[in-house]
Design an enzyme around this catalytic site. Structure first.
Site, mmCIF file in Angstrom:
data_model
loop_
_atom_site.group_PDB
_atom_site.id
_atom_site.type_symbol
_atom_site.label_atom_id
_atom_site.label_comp_id
_atom_site.label_asym_id
_atom_site.label_seq_id
_atom_site.Cartn_x
_atom_site.Cartn_y
_atom_site.Cartn_z
ATOM 1 N N ASP A 8 0.873 -1.162 0.000
ATOM 2 C CA ASP A 8 0.000 0.000 0.000
ATOM 3 C C ASP A 8 0.926 1.232 0.000
ATOM 4 O O ASP A 8 2.128 1.109 0.276
ATOM 5 C CB ASP A 8 -0.875 -0.048 1.261
ATOM 6 C CG ASP A 8 -1.690 1.202 1.440
ATOM 7 O OD1 ASP A 8 -2.337 1.634 0.474
ATOM 8 O OD2 ASP A 8 -1.674 1.776 2.560
ATOM 9 N N LEU A 9 0.380 2.389 -0.315
ATOM 10 C CA LEU A 9 1.220 3.594 -0.394
ATOM 11 C C LEU A 9 1.087 4.495 0.841
ATOM 12 O O LEU A 9 2.014 4.613 1.655
ATOM 13 C CB LEU A 9 0.832 4.377 -1.658
ATOM 14 C CG LEU A 9 1.525 5.717 -1.854
ATOM 15 C CD1 LEU A 9 3.011 5.545 -2.140
ATOM 16 C CD2 LEU A 9 0.883 6.489 -3.007
ATOM 17 N N ASP A 10 -0.121 5.113 0.977
ATOM 18 C CA ASP A 10 -0.326 6.099 2.048
ATOM 19 C C ASP A 10 -0.228 5.437 3.420
ATOM 20 O O ASP A 10 -1.008 4.537 3.737
ATOM 21 C CB ASP A 10 -1.710 6.747 1.898
ATOM 22 C CG ASP A 10 -1.854 7.518 0.589
ATOM 23 O OD1 ASP A 10 -0.930 8.262 0.233
ATOM 24 O OD2 ASP A 10 -2.893 7.368 -0.078
ATOM 25 N N THR A 16 1.788 10.267 3.937
ATOM 26 C CA THR A 16 0.692 11.029 3.340
ATOM 27 C C THR A 16 -0.636 10.840 4.069
ATOM 28 O O THR A 16 -1.558 11.625 3.859
ATOM 29 C CB THR A 16 0.514 10.621 1.859
ATOM 30 O OG1 THR A 16 0.843 9.236 1.755
ATOM 31 C CG2 THR A 16 1.380 11.433 0.946
ATOM 32 N N LYS A 44 -8.879 5.312 6.502
ATOM 33 C CA LYS A 44 -7.658 4.844 5.847
ATOM 34 C C LYS A 44 -7.984 3.766 4.815
ATOM 35 O O LYS A 44 -8.729 2.830 5.116
ATOM 36 C CB LYS A 44 -6.667 4.294 6.876
ATOM 37 C CG LYS A 44 -5.977 5.382 7.672
ATOM 38 C CD LYS A 44 -4.989 4.798 8.661
ATOM 39 C CE LYS A 44 -4.376 5.897 9.507
ATOM 40 N NZ LYS A 44 -3.553 5.358 10.602
ATOM 41 N N GLY A 45 -7.426 3.893 3.635
ATOM 42 C CA GLY A 45 -7.639 2.887 2.587
ATOM 43 C C GLY A 45 -8.949 3.048 1.835
ATOM 44 O O GLY A 45 -9.219 2.323 0.886
ATOM 45 N N ARG A 48 -11.728 8.236 -2.281
ATOM 46 C CA ARG A 48 -12.090 9.640 -2.041
ATOM 47 C C ARG A 48 -13.605 9.812 -1.928
ATOM 48 O O ARG A 48 -14.111 10.446 -0.992
ATOM 49 C CB ARG A 48 -11.538 10.504 -3.183
ATOM 50 C CG ARG A 48 -11.390 11.956 -2.821
ATOM 51 C CD ARG A 48 -10.875 12.767 -4.001
ATOM 52 N NE ARG A 48 -9.629 12.245 -4.543
ATOM 53 C CZ ARG A 48 -9.097 12.618 -5.704
ATOM 54 N NH1 ARG A 48 -9.711 13.515 -6.457
ATOM 55 N NH2 ARG A 48 -7.965 12.090 -6.138
ATOM 56 N N SER A 113 -2.820 0.560 -4.296
ATOM 57 C CA SER A 113 -3.256 1.757 -3.574
ATOM 58 C C SER A 113 -4.665 2.175 -3.955
ATOM 59 O O SER A 113 -5.091 1.984 -5.093
ATOM 60 C CB SER A 113 -2.291 2.907 -3.893
ATOM 61 O OG SER A 113 -2.796 4.126 -3.411
ATOM 62 N N ALA A 114 -5.366 2.781 -2.994
ATOM 63 C CA ALA A 114 -6.720 3.286 -3.249
ATOM 64 C C ALA A 114 -6.689 4.725 -3.759
ATOM 65 O O ALA A 114 -7.730 5.328 -3.993
ATOM 66 C CB ALA A 114 -7.537 3.216 -1.960
ATOM 67 N N SER A 115 -5.484 5.254 -3.916
ATOM 68 C CA SER A 115 -5.362 6.673 -4.275
ATOM 69 C C SER A 115 -5.240 6.902 -5.771
ATOM 70 O O SER A 115 -4.515 6.191 -6.462
ATOM 71 C CB SER A 115 -4.133 7.266 -3.579
ATOM 72 O OG SER A 115 -3.868 8.556 -4.086
ATOM 73 N N ASN A 117 -3.877 9.525 -6.745
ATOM 74 C CA ASN A 117 -2.637 10.314 -6.819
ATOM 75 C C ASN A 117 -1.393 9.447 -6.630
ATOM 76 O O ASN A 117 -0.294 9.980 -6.441
ATOM 77 C CB ASN A 117 -2.651 11.393 -5.730
ATOM 78 C CG ASN A 117 -3.765 12.408 -5.948
ATOM 79 O OD1 ASN A 117 -3.828 13.045 -6.994
ATOM 80 N ND2 ASN A 117 -4.657 12.546 -4.977
ATOM 81 N N LYS A 144 -10.785 -1.222 -1.932
ATOM 82 C CA LYS A 144 -10.676 -1.966 -0.676
ATOM 83 C C LYS A 144 -11.916 -1.661 0.167
ATOM 84 O O LYS A 144 -12.394 -0.538 0.093
ATOM 85 C CB LYS A 144 -9.419 -1.516 0.077
ATOM 86 C CG LYS A 144 -8.129 -1.689 -0.739
ATOM 87 C CD LYS A 144 -6.961 -0.957 -0.073
ATOM 88 C CE LYS A 144 -5.736 -0.964 -0.960
ATOM 89 N NZ LYS A 144 -4.594 -0.223 -0.400
ATOM 90 N N GLU A 168 0.173 -3.343 4.626
ATOM 91 C CA GLU A 168 -0.985 -2.441 4.693
ATOM 92 C C GLU A 168 -1.118 -1.774 6.062
ATOM 93 O O GLU A 168 -0.865 -2.400 7.084
ATOM 94 C CB GLU A 168 -2.264 -3.269 4.519
ATOM 95 C CG GLU A 168 -2.993 -3.079 3.238
ATOM 96 C CD GLU A 168 -3.601 -1.707 3.010
ATOM 97 O OE1 GLU A 168 -3.716 -0.897 3.954
ATOM 98 O OE2 GLU A 168 -3.969 -1.433 1.866
ATOM 99 N N ASP A 169 -1.535 -0.512 6.065
ATOM 100 C CA ASP A 169 -1.768 0.165 7.357
ATOM 101 C C ASP A 169 -3.256 0.343 7.655
ATOM 102 O O ASP A 169 -3.606 0.843 8.715
ATOM 103 C CB ASP A 169 -1.093 1.544 7.378
ATOM 104 C CG ASP A 169 -1.793 2.541 6.463
ATOM 105 O OD1 ASP A 169 -2.198 2.155 5.349
ATOM 106 O OD2 ASP A 169 -1.948 3.702 6.869
HETATM 107 C C1 BG6 Z 1 -5.897 5.857 0.335
HETATM 108 C C2 BG6 Z 1 -5.850 6.639 1.620
HETATM 109 O O1 BG6 Z 1 -4.625 5.328 0.068
HETATM 110 O O2 BG6 Z 1 -6.300 6.680 -0.754
HETATM 111 C C3 BG6 Z 1 -7.162 7.372 1.851
HETATM 112 O O3 BG6 Z 1 -5.577 5.761 2.693
HETATM 113 C C4 BG6 Z 1 -7.501 8.225 0.633
HETATM 114 O O4 BG6 Z 1 -7.037 8.185 3.000
HETATM 115 C C5 BG6 Z 1 -7.569 7.327 -0.593
HETATM 116 O O5 BG6 Z 1 -8.753 8.886 0.805
HETATM 117 C C6 BG6 Z 1 -7.914 8.089 -1.872
HETATM 118 O O6 BG6 Z 1 -6.867 8.957 -2.198
HETATM 119 P P1 BG6 Z 1 -6.931 10.062 -3.326
HETATM 120 O O7 BG6 Z 1 -5.490 10.539 -3.435
HETATM 121 O O8 BG6 Z 1 -7.406 9.400 -4.574
HETATM 122 O O9 BG6 Z 1 -7.856 11.121 -2.871
HETATM 123 MG MG MG Z 2 -2.680 3.180 3.620
#
Ligand code: BG6
Ligand code: MG
Length: 211
Positions: A8-10, A16, A44-45, A48, A113-115, A117, A144, A168-169
């Site tokens: 996982d990233l964040d 982050t 977390k995870g 958005r 990652s769920a992000s 970004n 997730k 994973e956190d």
């Molecule tokens: C996850 C984070 O990795 O990504 C969440 O743990 C975050 O806190 C989610 O909301 C979505 O991220 P982003 O960058 O797409 O807004």
């Molecule tokens: Mg995380």
């Protein structure tokens, strides 16, 4: 049997998680809601869109669909202001050694990652080229705790799920890893991540002799 790692990233690779928390907190205040540390654990995870739905429900607040989209964008702008300042000093403890060790042992690495970004953040901290597979929010249909993120990463790496170790956190991420039939190392403590196979405080504490 050779193992692959899926990270996982964040909150696992870089610091982050706190930027997400600060940005959500700022938005929640506009709904007259004080976002708590415990709310943040649940966020977390989480994607958005689902994070904003969660906050609105906690705040007992409703907004129009148009405002919903605007607020998502504003939250992301605040988050990206922080990301813009990032460099490799934002890597969490032990991360550099962990990556050096993986390289030395030739361990295939995937990102799950769920992000949206994720690639940008990896580029900022100088790790974008370390991964053989990157799965982020733009590449999956179900985030997730659904296992899709990790299953897709395993498929791209060419490994069976039982030969993947996830780091994973988040509670939703550990649930996703277990649902994918993978070994799950929690980054944090067992109290917050009861489903993890075991927990370590940071990647630097991982014992490579187990692989
Ligand atoms: C996850 C984070 O990795 O990504 C969440 O743990 C975050 O806190 C989610 O909301 C979505 O991220 P982003 O960058 O797409 O807004
Ligand atoms: Mg995380």
């Amino acid at each position: 049997m050779k193992k692959a790692f899926i990270l996982d990233l964040d909150g696992v690779i870089c610091d982050t998680a706190v930027f997400h928390y600060e940005a959500w907190k700022r938005l929640a205040q506009e709904y007259h809601y004080q976002l708590t540390e415990s709310d943040n654990e649940e966020l977390k995870g989480v994607s958005r869109v689902d994070s904003l739905k969660f906050i609105l429900s906690r705040a007992n607040h409703s907004i129009s669909e148009e405002q919903f989209q605007l607020d998502l964008e504003r939250k992301n702008e605040w988050y990206l202001e922080k990301v813009a300042e990032m460099n490799d000093s934002y890597l969490l403890e032990g991360v550099k050694t962990f990556f050096q060790q993986c390289k030395l042992l030739n361990i295939p690495l995937g990102l799950g990652s769920a992000s949206k970004n994720a690639r940008l953040v990896l580029e900022k901290v100088g790790l974008l080229n370390e991964f053989q597979a990157i799965v982020d929010a733009s590449t999956v249909i179900q985030g997730k705790p659904h296992p899709e993120t990790f299953l897709k990463a395993a498929e791209l790496l060419g490994f069976e799920p039982e030969n993947c170790i996830v780091f994973e956190d988040s509670s939703s991420g550990i649930t996703a890893a277990k649902a994918a039939n993978m070994f799950a190392v929690g980054i944090g403590n067992q109290h917050d991540l009861p489903l993890a196979d075991y927990c370590i405080p940071n990647l630097g504490k991982f014992d490579f002799t187990q692989v």
